[in-house]
Design a protein around this motif. Structure first.
Motif, short mmCIF file in Angstrom:
data_model
loop_
_atom_site.label_atom_id
_atom_site.label_comp_id
_atom_site.label_asym_id
_atom_site.label_seq_id
_atom_site.Cartn_x
_atom_site.Cartn_y
_atom_site.Cartn_z
N SER A 11 4.93 11.18 7.05
CA SER A 11 4.05 12.34 7.06
C SER A 11 4.54 13.48 7.94
N SER A 28 2.34 4.62 0.84
CA SER A 28 2.36 5.48 2.03
C SER A 28 3.68 6.24 2.02
N GLU A 29 3.73 7.29 2.84
CA GLU A 29 4.95 8.07 2.94
C GLU A 29 5.06 8.64 4.35
N TYR A 71 0.84 -1.20 0.00
CA TYR A 71 0.00 0.00 0.00
C TYR A 71 0.88 1.25 0.00
N LEU A 100 -3.31 3.30 1.95
CA LEU A 100 -3.22 2.55 3.20
C LEU A 100 -4.51 2.68 4.00
N ASN A 101 -5.03 3.90 4.10
CA ASN A 101 -6.29 4.12 4.81
C ASN A 101 -7.42 3.31 4.18
N ARG A 161 4.42 6.57 8.86
CA ARG A 161 4.03 6.59 7.45
C ARG A 161 2.50 6.56 7.41
N THR A 162 1.93 7.23 6.43
CA THR A 162 0.49 7.19 6.24
C THR A 162 0.20 7.48 4.77
N GLY A 163 -1.01 7.20 4.34
CA GLY A 163 -1.38 7.47 2.96
C GLY A 163 -2.81 7.06 2.69
#
Length: 171
Positions: free
Chosen positions: A114, A111-112, A109, A139-140, A134-136
């Motif tokens: 944040s 993500s980077e 997934y 991914l969410n 990391r989030t994106g």
């Protein structure tokens, strides 16, 4: 013929009235002083129970695989006394996953990093790893389900997934 002196005097009188009204309003506002703040509802709310079981989380969020451990809380709007047509339930969770699961989440997934820190409820703040996180969007979306929206943060160095989720349904 227009009397210019009278026109200027009228204009000055109107401006003076506006200035006086503004000064009066300012004086009344200043006399009122600072207003007391509304009491915080959260301050009167007892702390939520932190759960450590993982089965319910794994069922609700299949991308977690079989979690190693978890600290999480769940709450809803049923005890607020509001007569809402919507039932809303929230989950905040700090979940340690197997290294293979973390590898899959990072590679499968998008993500980077944040620069953000998850804003979990205060009962879970001490369980948060140091990050970076990391989030994106992708991914969410992997953790979302019907009528559920989830914000996901990964700390790959600590094999930790942080979830901030809410689910809504009609009553």
């Amino acid at each position: 013929m227009v009397n210019r002196a009278r026109s200027q005097t009228s204009a000055v009188g109107v401006r003076a009235r506006f200035a006086a009204a503004g000064a009066l309003l300012l004086a009344l506002t200043a006399c009122a002083g600072p207003q007391p703040e509304e009491p915080e509802v959260a301050a009167t709310r007892p702390p939520r129970e932190v759960r450590h079981d993982t089965e319910e989380l794994a069922r609700a969020f299949p991308p977690l695989g079989t979690p190693v451990s978890a600290s999480w809380i769940r709450w809803d709007n049923s005890s607020t006394g509001e007569q809402s047509r919507m039932q809303v339930a929230w989950i905040d969770a700090v979940v340690e996953v197997a290294p293979q699961t973390m590898e899959t989440l990072v590679t499968q997934y998008e993500s980077e990093e944040s620069g953000q820190r998850p804003a979990v409820q205060k009962e879970l703040v001490s369980a948060l790893p140091p990050g970076p996180f990391r989030t994106g969007v992708e991914l969410n979306m992997a953790f979302a389900a019907e009528r559920t929206s989830t914000r996901v943060f990964l700390d790959p160095a600590h094999d930790t997934v942080v979830l901030q989720s809410y689910n809504f349904s009609g009553r």
